[in-house]
Design a protein around this motif. Structure first.
Motif, short mmCIF file in Angstrom:
data_model
loop_
_atom_site.label_atom_id
_atom_site.label_comp_id
_atom_site.label_asym_id
_atom_site.label_seq_id
_atom_site.Cartn_x
_atom_site.Cartn_y
_atom_site.Cartn_z
N PHE A 1 22.98 -15.02 -31.06
CA PHE A 1 23.58 -15.28 -29.54
C PHE A 1 24.01 -13.83 -29.12
CE2 PHE A 1 27.07 -16.11 -26.65
CZ PHE A 1 26.32 -17.35 -25.87
N ALA A 2 24.69 -13.00 -29.99
CA ALA A 2 25.01 -11.68 -29.28
C ALA A 2 23.75 -10.94 -29.11
CB ALA A 2 25.84 -11.03 -30.48
N ILE A 3 22.90 -10.79 -30.07
CA ILE A 3 21.39 -10.17 -29.87
C ILE A 3 20.74 -10.56 -28.46
CG2 ILE A 3 19.27 -9.68 -30.98
CD1 ILE A 3 20.62 -9.64 -33.80
N GLU A 4 20.89 -11.75 -28.41
CA GLU A 4 20.07 -12.29 -27.17
C GLU A 4 20.65 -11.98 -26.02
OE1 GLU A 4 19.55 -16.58 -27.25
OE2 GLU A 4 17.78 -16.34 -28.98
N LEU A 5 21.89 -11.93 -25.83
CA LEU A 5 22.90 -11.57 -24.87
C LEU A 5 22.64 -9.94 -24.55
CD1 LEU A 5 24.86 -11.95 -22.68
CD2 LEU A 5 26.85 -11.58 -24.41
N GLY A 6 22.64 -9.16 -25.94
CA GLY A 6 22.42 -7.78 -25.69
C GLY A 6 21.28 -7.41 -25.12
N GLN A 7 20.27 -7.99 -25.33
CA GLN A 7 18.90 -7.95 -24.73
C GLN A 7 18.84 -8.08 -23.40
OE1 GLN A 7 16.47 -10.59 -27.18
NE2 GLN A 7 16.05 -9.19 -28.62
N ARG A 8 19.44 -9.23 -22.95
CA ARG A 8 19.59 -9.36 -21.34
C ARG A 8 20.45 -8.34 -20.72
NH1 ARG A 8 19.50 -13.79 -17.82
NH2 ARG A 8 19.26 -12.88 -15.69
N PHE A 9 21.59 -7.82 -21.40
CA PHE A 9 22.35 -6.73 -20.77
C PHE A 9 21.58 -5.69 -20.61
CE2 PHE A 9 25.11 -3.19 -21.64
CZ PHE A 9 25.61 -3.18 -20.50
#
Length: 354
Positions: free
Chosen positions: A211-219
């Motif tokens: 979840f954090a990795i996907e959010l980081g990619q979006r950020f």
């Protein structure tokens, strides 16, 4: 699924963690350094929870302390020492490790341990966002009368170094470790609370690292606005900091930041942001995610906020996060509310509906 963590994962995990840190969870640069070191010394692997038997033993690896402490030091060797101290007294074999929470440093908790020991990291956190107290990250173990907590800890510069192992009631052992972090100059690395994987899945936040990795990619692609959209939240305020207070109390950063915007935006924090007031009205309360960004759009920890700095404030509802069962337990909020002097705990009914 089993996979090796790669250099492409590092920035996404750290920056996604920084957003989910909500003002706490460590610092970006330190998170990047530790993750890079993990990939230099070994090949850490991330396994989904379904790769384990329910009875397999896992343990939490964490950082404990006050981010704004003046003289902290936790080295990778301290992280390994804490794990060694925990494993020394375990009745069974430790099969995996997992992090306590998502944050800039804490999302990658366990990567260095995994690289050096060969233990896999579970794609699971005790809580899918950062939180200020060890009990909040203990997956409800404080309510298990027969559970005996074991914790190993290490940290500090040479003239303040402390290490040890403690066992007993969860809240008592957590208090010992919190006090050790103060004696160490502000931070210690910790390995604690061995449990069955099945228990961790039921009471923690499985999938939190992905979840954090996907959010980081979006950020990294779209900045704070993209992160807000990804979380179903919004940027609710922007202004310069006209007032900032922060003090270390019981091993935690406790304080308030007030912006100069028309709403007099006020952020209350105990490491993480606990409450956000706009124009005197409560806009969001922990475990809702409240995160600040600097003028360049970079995640800004509560410990790094400074008077005169322009910040933007993201809010995302708790219902859109991966949260542990402890976020639905009113008793874990009382000590933090007492430190802050501000009531913010959601009603039990509201949490149960989330």
């Amino acid at each position: 699924m089993k996979r090796q963590l790669t250099h492409d994962d590092i920035r996404a995990a750290v920056y996604g963690g920084a957003v989910l840190g909500g003002g706490g969870g460590g610092f970006v640069e330190r998170g990047l350094r530790t993750a890079e070191l993990a990939l230099q010394v070994g090949t850490p692997e991330l396994w989904t929870a379904d790769e384990f038997r329910a009875e397999d033993l896992t343990a939490t690896v964490a950082l404990v302390g006050a981010p704004a402490a003046p003289d902290p030091q936790v080295l990778p060797t301290h992280l390994l020492r804490a794990l060694e101290l925990l494993r020394r007294d375990l009745p069974g074999e430790l099969v995996a490790i997992h992090t306590n929470e998502n944050g800039a440093e804490t999302t990658i908790n366990g990567w260095f341990h995994a690289a050096m020991t060969g233990l896999p990291v579970i794609d699971l956190a005790c809580n899918g966002r950062a939180h200020p107290s060890s009990v909040m990250g203990a997956m409800g173990l404080h309510l298990a009368e027969d559970y005996r907590s074991s914790q190993g800890y290490a940290g500090g510069k040479p003239y303040a170094y402390v290490e040890g192992a403690v066992s007993g009631r969860l809240e008592a052992t957590s208090n010992v470790v919190r006090r050790a972090s103060v004696e160490a100059g502000g931070w210690v690395g910790v390995a604690r609370n061995p449990v069955d994987v099945g228990y961790a899945v039921k009471n923690g936040a499985p999938g939190a690292i992905g979840f954090a990795i996907e959010l980081g990619q979006r950020f990294l692609a779209d900045g704070p606005v993209g992160a807000a959209q990804h979380l179903g939240g919004e940027i609710v305020a922007t202004g310069r900091v006209r007032e900032y207070r922060c003090e270390q109390r019981e091993g935690l950063d406790v304080g308030v930041a007030v912006l100069d915007d028309a709403d007099g935006t006020t952020l209350h924090f105990v490491n993480e942001y606990m409450a956000l007031d706009l124009a005197g009205d409560r806009r969001a309360s922990f475990p809702d995610l409240i995160t600040t960004f600097d003028e360049a759009g970079q995640p800004l920890a509560s410990a790094d906020v400074a008077v005169g700095e322009q910040v933007s404030v993201l809010v995302a509802p708790a219902a859109n996060l991966l949260l542990s069962t402890t976020m639905y337990m009113p008793d874990v909020y009382a000590p933090v509310e007492s430190l802050l002097g501000v009531a913010f705990a959601p009603e039990t009914r509201v949490l149960a509906d989330a």
